[in-house]
Design a protein around this motif. Structure first.
Motif: not given
Length: 788
Positions: A662-669
């Motif tokens: 989770g330090a740098c984490l991209a995902l769909r809202a």
């Protein structure tokens, strides 16, 4: 519970929580949650029943006055508050703790022993056991309203426990500047102390400087503040509740009463008696008064009477040496009911004080003296200026004290007039009925809307009761996330498809926040973005950094939780305030590079991908984490290729994994809202891995990706206090995911052509409990050739 015995239900649940550290690792989260749910239900139902009872009969309100330390004169203020509540018609009790004094065992203050009042105490010999001793005492004595006397750590703990166990309203009383007594000047918050020292102090020296600084800060977070004088009010706010006295018990002294008292204590009828009544300490001017009495003419037969035990043997010797034989009488501590007899001995009382303590102290014995019409000379300290200005007391003149004493002692009519004025002032401002009327509104306000326990108060338990602290904090954050965030509305929310929201939970070193925001602003990208900074850290330094970047770039917004709500809840609150269709969670100790958003978001074009992380490297170029892998026979994962040179071939391509960090984490809202965000029941550990595993259970979502297309520098600084709840979070994760995760580390190494040379095992205790997170040892030269 079935029979409506809510106190019994609370006691049973509390007993279960008390045994929490003894439970197995799989039982702790489950049974701990069950006990806590039962406690909350019992407390809620108990409060409903008590509210009904109090409405029917207000005087049935259960009141407890708490004294932090009942071994010495600090207990006097607690006794005063107790009498004030009784004057209001409440059936109040005195409760508290007493600690060893020097080499003596803990014992109650002598004047309390003679009172026919309910007093319930614990003797504290081992400070590390204080919390559980207080837990048991509070369980035995329910209360609707608790008035804490003095902002010291024991009182704060009692207040916290009364809220947790009984849902009581809690007032904090401040009658001295406690910081002066421990050589400090300012309180300190839990967060500030963690930033300074990394953690809270151990449960030792609970009346010492650090715990007192914390207590003064935390004591202001309850349901109201009362103070003894206007000087304290200017510093802490609150309502002034002076030292009240019963005008019937302390009636004016007659000549007959004075004669009787002197015969009883062997004081000559013709002696001119100067009195000090209280706890004799150096800063209270006793040496100066003794020197002045010694200078009085022998014809006056002057006598200095000191009523109160002198705690300092050296000081006592100095006092004795100042006066000729026969001019000093040391009487030691006296029972409360003898106060009028002692005051009757005197022609005049002198209450001097100097230094920082005096600037905030109004002597309780001034109320006694004024009540019986005894003239008093006092120092010109701020809390006493009103009494001097209104003629209720006389300003002492230290530079000519002997002359001043002689003038007053020679003027019988003047003493009589001054005594009458003192009595009038007492009836106007210090009589118990007057003081009780000032207290009543504070009581009503506190009872009307008691505050819940806040995170700063709960954080105390990280030191005093770590297992219970993790459970209570996790529960609080989880309930906050569930109740205060409308997840259903967030699932239905129409978001901006062209906007990426970067949520940055802020806590720790402000220079890291500066570097993080600067990197985001300077990284070239063709994607529209916003930053939502969640200010878990509201220190002046972090505020200044945020303000600087907001002034330079309006795309940076802030969310203010009001306290440190930790990583998971902070991210959820930031998400709730965000507007983008895609979301990136970014630690404030990470620095991104140009075109990072394009590269990070690209894998999300594949519907099978649930979450993406970049290569996370340390500032020295070694790998911090390339995702999370799992070992055979171990539920907890570990970071892929941590410690290897980031230039190695195995670190230069994408990896498809079950979880990323989770330090740098991209995902769909939409996905994040569908799983209701991070589980805030994890406290700064495992919440990111748990989120990934839940995301991959959504329809069409099968994997997470660690992309090599972009790199973020992650200093991986350890935020103050972060690791305090690691064991709890590991237990929760193991309980939820045991047997549901397949090992994938060796398959990853085999695909990358990497050889495992050994294992770095976790501690034996953690392995035995099933909480181990051992990781593979990989030598750099065996980890694949460097990329061309």
């Amino acid at each position: 519970m079935l029979c409506g015995d809510w106190p019994g239900a609370i006691a049973a649940a509390a007993k279960g929580l008390r045994q929490l550290p003894e439970l197995g690792i799989t039982q702790q989260p489950e049974l701990g949650g069950l006990y806590l749910s039962n406690l909350e239900l019992g407390r809620r139902r108990y409060r409903i029943k008590r509210a009904t009872d109090v409405v029917v009969e207000p005087v049935s309100t259960q009141v407890v006055v708490v004294g932090s330390e009942l071994s010495h004169n600090a207990a006097g203020r607690a006794h005063t508050l107790l009498l004030t509540y009784k004057k209001l018609g409440y059936s109040a009790r005195l409760l508290g703790s007493h600690f060893p004094l020097s080499s003596r065992p803990p014992e109650l203050w002598e004047p309390l022993l003679s009172l026919h009042l309910p007093v319930h105490t614990i003797a504290v010999n081992d400070h590390s056991q204080f919390f559980w001793q207080a837990w048991e005492l509070v369980l035995q004595h329910p209360a609707d309203l608790v008035h804490l006397c003095k902002p010291r750590l024991p009182a704060v703990v009692f207040g916290l426990l009364y809220k947790l166990l009984w849902g009581a309203a809690v007032l904090m009383d401040i009658d001295d500047e406690e910081l002066c007594f421990v050589g400090e000047h300012e309180p300190i918050s839990v967060d500030a102390l963690k930033r300074q020292q990394g953690r809270l102090p151990p449960p030792e020296d609970l009346l010492g400087p650090l715990w007192t600084q914390l207590a003064v800060d935390l004591g202001q977070r309850f349901d109201g503040i009362t103070v003894a004088n206007t000087a304290l009010q200017q510093r802490y706010g609150g309502t002034v509740i002076p030292h009240g006295r019963d005008p019937q018990q302390l009636r004016p002294i007659t000549a007959i009463k004075r004669s009787f008292a002197r015969r009883r204590y062997g004081i000559p009828e013709d002696a001119k008696v100067v009195l000090f009544f209280g706890t004799p300490r150096r800063h209270k001017g006793l040496l100066e008064v003794a020197a002045a009495v010694a200078a009085l003419p022998e014809s006056m037969r002057p006598l200095f009477v000191v009523a109160g035990a002198i705690p300092d043997a050296k000081f006592e010797l100095e006092l004795v040496a100042l006066l000729p034989p026969g001019r000093l009488r040391l009487m030691g501590n006296q029972p409360f009911e003898r106060a009028r007899d002692i005051l009757a001995l005197a022609d005049l009382e002198v209450l001097l004080s100097s230094g920082e303590v005096a600037a905030f102290q109004s002597p309780a014995k001034l109320s006694d003296a004024m009540a019986v019409g005894l003239p008093v000379l006092v120092s010109e300290a701020a809390p006493l200026q009103e009494a001097i200005a209104r003629g209720w007391a006389v300003r002492a003149e230290p530079e000519r004290l002997a002359e001043q004493l002689q003038q007053w002692l020679d003027d019988a009519e003047g003493l009589t007039r001054q005594g009458a004025c003192a009595r009038e002032g007492f009836l106007e401002a210090l009589a118990l009925p007057v003081v009780a009327n000032k207290l009543e509104p504070c009581v009503m306000t506190a009872l009307a809307d008691p505050k819940p326990v806040d995170g700063q108060q709960l954080a105390l338990l990280e030191s005093l009761a770590p297992d219970v602290a993790s459970l209570l904090m996790a529960r609080r954050y989880q309930q906050w996330s569930e109740r205060e965030i409308n997840w259903l509305a967030l699932q239905q929310q129409r978001r901006d498809p062209k906007l990426v929201s970067v949520v940055v939970p802020v806590y720790g070193d402000p220079t890291e926040l500066d570097g993080c925001l600067l990197a985001v602003r300077q990284a070239e990208t063709g994607i529209d973005w916003e930053v939502v900074a969640v200010m878990n850290d509201a220190s002046p330094e972090s505020r200044a950094v945020l303000a600087q970047h907001q002034a330079a770039d309006p795309r940076i917004r802030a969310v203010w939780p009001g306290e440190n709500v930790q990583f998971a809840l902070g991210c959820n609150l930031g998400f709730a305030a965000s507007r983008g269709e895609q979301v990136v969670f970014l630690n404030n100790d990470c620095q991104v590079q140009p075109s990072w958003l394009e590269a990070l978001l690209a894998p999300l074009a594949d519907r099978a991908v649930a979450a993406v992380q970049p290569r996370l490297l340390k500032p020295d170029g070694t790998v911090q984490c390339l995702g999370v892998v799992f070992r055979e026979g171990q539920t907890l994962g570990y970071p892929l290729y941590a410690g290897l040179n980031g230039e190695l071939a195995c670190c230069q391509h994408d990896h498809q994994l079950q979880a990323v960090t989770g330090a740098c984490l991209a995902l769909r809202a939409s996905d994040f809202a569908a799983v209701r965000g991070f589980d805030a029941g994890f406290v700064n550990s495992q919440e990111d891995v748990d989120l990934c595993l839940r995301l991959t259970q959504l329809p069409d979502r099968n994997l997470c990706v660690s992309t090599a297309a972009t790199t973020a520098i992650h200093s991986e600084s350890v935020a103050p206090g972060r690791i305090r709840h690691t064991r709890w979070s590991r237990m929760r994760f193991v309980q939820r995911w045991r047997g549901q995760i397949h090992a994938d580390d060796m398959a990853t190494y085999n695909r990358d052509g990497v050889t495992v040379t050994g294992w770095l095992e976790d501690s034996a205790d953690k392995r035995r409990e099933g909480l181990g997170a051992g990781r593979a040892v990989l030598e750099a030269e065996q980890a694949g050739e460097k990329a061309a």
